[in-house]
Motif scaffolding. Structure first.
Motif, mmCIF file in Angstrom:
data_model
loop_
_atom_site.group_PDB
_atom_site.id
_atom_site.type_symbol
_atom_site.label_atom_id
_atom_site.label_comp_id
_atom_site.label_asym_id
_atom_site.label_seq_id
_atom_site.Cartn_x
_atom_site.Cartn_y
_atom_site.Cartn_z
ATOM 1 N N PRO A 386 1.189 -1.581 0.024
ATOM 2 C CA PRO A 386 -0.209 0.027 -0.128
ATOM 3 C C PRO A 386 1.031 0.943 -0.256
ATOM 4 O O PRO A 386 0.554 2.177 -0.203
ATOM 5 N N ILE A 387 2.464 0.935 0.026
ATOM 6 C CA ILE A 387 2.843 2.358 0.206
ATOM 7 C C ILE A 387 4.240 1.974 -0.626
ATOM 8 O O ILE A 387 4.208 1.006 -0.760
ATOM 9 N N GLU A 388 5.048 2.717 -0.929
ATOM 10 C CA GLU A 388 5.957 2.411 -1.647
ATOM 11 C C GLU A 388 7.021 1.641 -0.947
ATOM 12 O O GLU A 388 7.319 2.188 0.340
ATOM 13 N N ILE A 389 7.659 0.335 -1.849
ATOM 14 C CA ILE A 389 8.411 -0.658 -0.553
ATOM 15 C C ILE A 389 10.154 -0.049 -0.161
ATOM 16 O O ILE A 389 9.843 -1.221 1.003
ATOM 17 N N ASP A 390 10.198 0.860 -0.983
ATOM 18 C CA ASP A 390 11.859 1.148 -0.156
ATOM 19 C C ASP A 390 11.194 2.845 1.406
ATOM 20 O O ASP A 390 12.010 2.874 1.824
ATOM 21 N N LYS A 391 9.671 2.399 1.588
ATOM 22 C CA LYS A 391 9.698 3.227 2.643
ATOM 23 C C LYS A 391 9.411 2.133 4.133
ATOM 24 O O LYS A 391 9.592 2.884 4.689
ATOM 25 N N ILE A 392 9.162 1.228 3.846
ATOM 26 C CA ILE A 392 9.316 0.032 4.558
ATOM 27 C C ILE A 392 10.830 -0.300 5.470
ATOM 28 O O ILE A 392 11.382 -0.637 4.606
ATOM 29 N N THR A 393 11.053 0.224 6.486
ATOM 30 C CA THR A 393 12.207 0.264 7.303
ATOM 31 C C THR A 393 12.764 -1.043 7.604
ATOM 32 O O THR A 393 13.605 -1.103 7.739
ATOM 33 N N SER A 394 11.928 -1.695 8.103
ATOM 34 C CA SER A 394 12.387 -2.719 8.684
ATOM 35 C C SER A 394 10.687 -3.876 8.601
ATOM 36 O O SER A 394 9.906 -3.559 8.138
ATOM 37 N N MET A 395 10.470 -4.648 8.937
ATOM 38 C CA MET A 395 9.814 -5.629 9.062
ATOM 39 C C MET A 395 9.733 -7.275 10.127
ATOM 40 O O MET A 395 11.020 -7.803 10.291
ATOM 41 N N ILE A 396 8.542 -6.909 11.409
ATOM 42 C CA ILE A 396 9.171 -8.169 12.638
ATOM 43 C C ILE A 396 7.883 -8.776 12.438
ATOM 44 O O ILE A 396 6.689 -8.106 12.197
ATOM 45 N N ASN A 397 8.615 -10.145 12.306
ATOM 46 C CA ASN A 397 7.140 -11.278 12.107
ATOM 47 C C ASN A 397 7.520 -12.333 13.342
ATOM 48 O O ASN A 397 7.845 -12.681 14.033
ATOM 49 N N LEU A 398 5.716 -12.032 13.286
ATOM 50 C CA LEU A 398 5.284 -13.138 14.961
ATOM 51 C C LEU A 398 5.280 -14.321 14.279
ATOM 52 O O LEU A 398 3.941 -14.674 13.898
ATOM 53 N N ASP A 399 5.823 -15.703 14.401
ATOM 54 C CA ASP A 399 5.116 -16.507 13.567
ATOM 55 C C ASP A 399 5.325 -18.155 15.157
ATOM 56 O O ASP A 399 6.478 -18.284 15.160
ATOM 57 N N MET A 400 4.524 -18.044 15.924
ATOM 58 C CA MET A 400 4.755 -19.148 16.821
ATOM 59 C C MET A 400 5.098 -18.656 18.007
ATOM 60 O O MET A 400 6.489 -18.858 18.147
ATOM 61 N N VAL A 401 4.257 -17.700 18.497
ATOM 62 C CA VAL A 401 4.788 -17.119 20.036
ATOM 63 C C VAL A 401 4.381 -17.844 21.087
ATOM 64 O O VAL A 401 4.379 -16.832 22.546
ATOM 65 N N GLY A 402 3.587 -18.220 21.394
ATOM 66 C CA GLY A 402 3.083 -18.936 22.003
ATOM 67 C C GLY A 402 3.313 -20.389 22.825
ATOM 68 O O GLY A 402 2.011 -20.594 24.226
ATOM 69 N N ARG A 403 4.132 -20.943 22.645
ATOM 70 C CA ARG A 403 4.889 -21.864 24.221
ATOM 71 C C ARG A 403 6.162 -21.986 24.405
ATOM 72 O O ARG A 403 6.877 -22.965 23.964
ATOM 73 N N MET A 404 5.842 -21.022 24.807
ATOM 74 C CA MET A 404 7.424 -20.309 25.776
ATOM 75 C C MET A 404 8.137 -21.496 26.398
ATOM 76 O O MET A 404 7.041 -21.918 27.385
ATOM 77 N N LYS A 405 8.982 -21.515 26.345
ATOM 78 C CA LYS A 405 9.642 -22.956 27.508
ATOM 79 C C LYS A 405 10.657 -22.177 28.273
ATOM 80 O O LYS A 405 11.822 -21.507 27.323
ATOM 81 N N LYS A 406 10.731 -22.225 29.548
ATOM 82 C CA LYS A 406 11.863 -21.894 30.276
ATOM 83 C C LYS A 406 12.011 -20.063 29.609
ATOM 84 O O LYS A 406 13.012 -19.792 29.364
ATOM 85 N N ASN A 407 11.560 -19.389 29.526
ATOM 86 C CA ASN A 407 10.984 -17.623 29.381
ATOM 87 C C ASN A 407 12.326 -17.630 27.920
ATOM 88 O O ASN A 407 12.567 -16.900 28.216
ATOM 89 N N GLU A 408 12.234 -19.073 26.791
ATOM 90 C CA GLU A 408 13.089 -18.499 26.550
ATOM 91 C C GLU A 408 12.519 -18.160 24.890
ATOM 92 O O GLU A 408 11.508 -18.486 24.018
ATOM 93 N N LEU A 409 12.847 -16.831 24.797
ATOM 94 C CA LEU A 409 12.361 -16.406 22.723
ATOM 95 C C LEU A 409 13.731 -16.209 22.330
ATOM 96 O O LEU A 409 14.503 -15.430 22.745
ATOM 97 N N THR A 410 13.588 -16.900 20.634
ATOM 98 C CA THR A 410 14.540 -16.761 20.315
ATOM 99 C C THR A 410 13.940 -15.483 18.722
ATOM 100 O O THR A 410 12.469 -15.326 18.626
ATOM 101 N N VAL A 411 15.689 -15.128 18.517
ATOM 102 C CA VAL A 411 14.936 -13.768 17.620
ATOM 103 C C VAL A 411 15.899 -13.893 16.025
ATOM 104 O O VAL A 411 16.664 -14.258 16.674
#
Ligand SMILES: [Zn+2]
Length: 617
Positions: A386-411
């Motif tokens: 919906p905007i010029e693609i080069d105006k997108i400065t970064s993309m943050i994707n959330l895919d499966m963030v519901g089964r955290m074990k031992k407080n671990e989060l991978t990025v």
């Protein structure tokens, strides 16, 4: 003192109460709210949110309502970005098979001999196979056993038989039947047999099921978007209908038993029989939507730059080719609570936080459809942004963030910009989440559609689990406290990116070492690494790619986004399966001559040399 003691005691109790109140009541509310949202999105009522179904439509309406209620802005007056996907296949009315048997008459020249014709009935004597080309072929029939060429096993059903311009007849599975650790396993899929037959020059393929419980079960017409364009006409035949065309001294059942017993091919041309096969398969197209809205930035300059926060909302419906449920048994709703109702709900929470406290840079929130079908929603988004693609400065994707074990989060994706490491390190919320950084930015989720457009990406993930892609991925297995911690952490990362003057610069860095070997039987390229990023949109010319993984053999050879691979050495490459079978038949160090098409209207033909390397153990 006493009173001092009582006072301090009172203060301590109060402190505990207040913190508990803070910890319990507010998170509890949040936890309850998130639980209700995940519960609804992953309920049986939504039937696993498969694109083109009323279940996913309910999910889309629900996400729209959430966007509306938190007041996200719309592009073009709508939260929806519609696009079409092929969701199923159906057999058209024009599938037909006609056998011609030459009736021997002594003294009459062959060409004058009468021919008995027999029309087969679809769904009774035969069915078209899902990957069949829509075409008509006619020719002699070559029985080729299991249709396998396994040089390392010194076994080749095509040895000593010329099938060029003929229709091959082959048996499903392999000579070891259902032996679990058979070396023939990697040659058992129908896709491999189709590619092998076509590369041997066959124009058609008749598959008959191996003797056993399911020998009279017709294959379901299951759509797979990486499977079409096989380059061969293919049907499954009903065993009883077919066996009568075998000569008396070479019955199908005996041939099969001999091959299984001796592990030796029994290939031959069926005498006096010809067949005409016409297949008619039709794509069932459905419309689906990405759901998107945005928070406008507060800074006059930076508000014209956008961070995209994404989470796909589709899932597998009742299963399909990527279900891990295993074949057989009645189809079951794949609820997809962690994959990816958790990501959607976390994204909505983050959107709400930004609506309450807008940052300098604008933030787009998009819930993609058709991710499970090959990132089709995010590919559509980057090609129709919906905007010029080069105006997108970064993309943050959330895919499966519901089964955290031992407080671990991978990025994942930290290597895609040199700004990310310091941001991740600076945001130490270690009393709630222990963050693990992973450099690879080219993983199998929606951020891959952005990184191939040179946009820095991060993907947040709480880890794989035994319910992945199974009906058991349910809401009551979600770690809601973990989801809150993950959401807060991701929010702080996005908030930092949205308020930092400079935009993160994109860097295309090698992922360093070759990826790990894959174990599953079919998928994966065996022991060697080539390094393309597959594009799951079909292309009639060949195997289109979305790019090459930096530092990979493909990257070093110069393969780039949108190239179409059409030939490797002497093998024609029409689709991803052809590519996989060809590459995995090679070993590390082999140099492959890769012919690609690129440029305007793909008029440019280029030959590149790719040196394969070993995958990491
Ligand atoms: Zn997913």
């Amino acid at each position: 003192m006493k009173s001092a003691i009582i006072k301090s005691l009172f203060a301590t109790v109060l402190l505990i109460f207040v913190s508990n109140f803070n910890l319990q009541s507010q998170p509890a509310d949040n936890r309850d709210k998130m639980r209700e949202m995940v519960k609804y999105l992953s309920s049986d009522e939504l039937k696993g949110r498969f694109p083109g179904t009323d279940g996913i439509e309910k999910a889309a309406a629900y996400i729209e309502e959430q966007f509306q209620s938190i007041g996200l802005k719309k592009f073009a007056n709508s939260y929806r970005q519609e696009f079409d996907v092929t969701t199923a296949l159906k057999a058209g009315d024009d599938n037909n098979v006609i056998f011609e048997t030459i009736i021997q008459r002594p003294g009459i020249p062959v060409e004058k001999l009468p021919r008995a014709k027999q029309n087969w009935v679809v769904n009774q004597d035969f069915v078209p196979l899902a990957f069949s080309d829509n075409k008509q072929v006619y020719g002699e029939i070559a029985f080729v056993g299991f249709g396998i060429s396994a040089p390392e096993l010194k076994y080749d059903d095509y040895e000593g038989i010329d099938v060029k311009g003929k229709i091959v007849l082959l048996i499903s599975e392999n000579p070891d039947k259902d032996k679990k650790d058979s070396p023939f396993l990697q040659y058992s899929s129908l896709r491999y047999k189709a590619t092998n037959a076509r590369n041997k020059g066959a124009i058609g393929m008749i598959m008959v099921k191996i003797q056993g419980d399911s020998m009279n079960v017709f294959e379901r017409l299951e759509y797979s978007n990486i499977g079409k364009n096989s380059g061969i006409v293919a049907i499954q035949a009903w065993r009883q209908s077919l066996s009568k065309f075998f000569p008396k001294n070479k019955l199908l059942i005996e041939l099969e038993n001999n091959i299984v017993k001796n592990k030796k091919p029994e290939s031959f041309i069926l005498p006096n029989v010809f067949v005409s096969i016409k297949t008619d398969l039709q794509d069932v197209k459905s419309s689906t939507s990405n759901i998107l809205g945005y928070v406008e930035g507060t800074d006059t300059k930076l508000k014209d730059e956008f961070i995209v926060v994404g989470a796909h909302y589709d899932h597998l419906g009742y299963g399909g080719p990527t279900s891990m449920k295993g074949h057989g048994g009645r189809p079951q709703v794949h609820n997809g609570a962690d994959d990816n109702a958790s990501g959607v709900v976390s994204m909505i929470e983050i959107a709400q936080k930004f609506m309450q406290n807008p940052p300098k840079r604008s933030v787009i929130f998009v819930s993609f459809s058709a991710e499970e079908m090959g990132l089709l929603g995010s590919v559509h988004f980057v090609n129709n942004a919906p905007i010029e693609i080069d105006k997108i400065t970064s993309m943050i994707n959330l895919d499966m963030v519901g089964r955290m074990k031992k407080n671990e989060l991978t990025v994942f994706g930290t290597s895609s910009s040199n700004a990310f490491d310091s941001i991740i390190d600076s945001l130490d919320l270690s009393d709630t989440v222990a963050v693990t950084k992973a450099s690879d930015a080219y993983g199998p989720s929606d951020h891959a559609s952005f990184v191939t457009k040179n946009i820095p990406v991060l993907m947040f993930f709480t880890g794989i689990h035994e319910d992945y892609h199974k009906p058991s991925d349910d809401w009551d297995k979600i770690n809601y406290q973990g989801m809150i911690w993950a959401t807060d952490y991701i929010y702080s990362v996005v908030n930092t990116l949205a308020n930092t003057e400079s935009r993160p610069s994109f860097q295309r860095t090698s992922i360093g070492e070759a990826p790990k070997r894959r174990t599953d039987r079919e998928q994966g390229y065996g022991e060697v690494w080539f390094g393309i990023i597959p594009n799951f949109e079909e292309h009639p010319l060949g195997c289109k790619i979305s790019g090459s993984t930096p530092g990979s053999p493909a990257d070093k050879a110069g393969l780039v986004a949108d190239d179409i691979i059409v030939q490797i050495d002497d093998a024609n490459i029409k689709n991803l399966y052809d590519f996989m079978y060809k590459v995995r038949s090679h070993k590390a160090g082999d140099v492959l001559n890769v012919h690609i098409l690129r440029g305007k209207d793909y008029k440019e033909k280029v030959e590149l040399k790719v040196t394969l390397v070993t995958k990491t153990k």
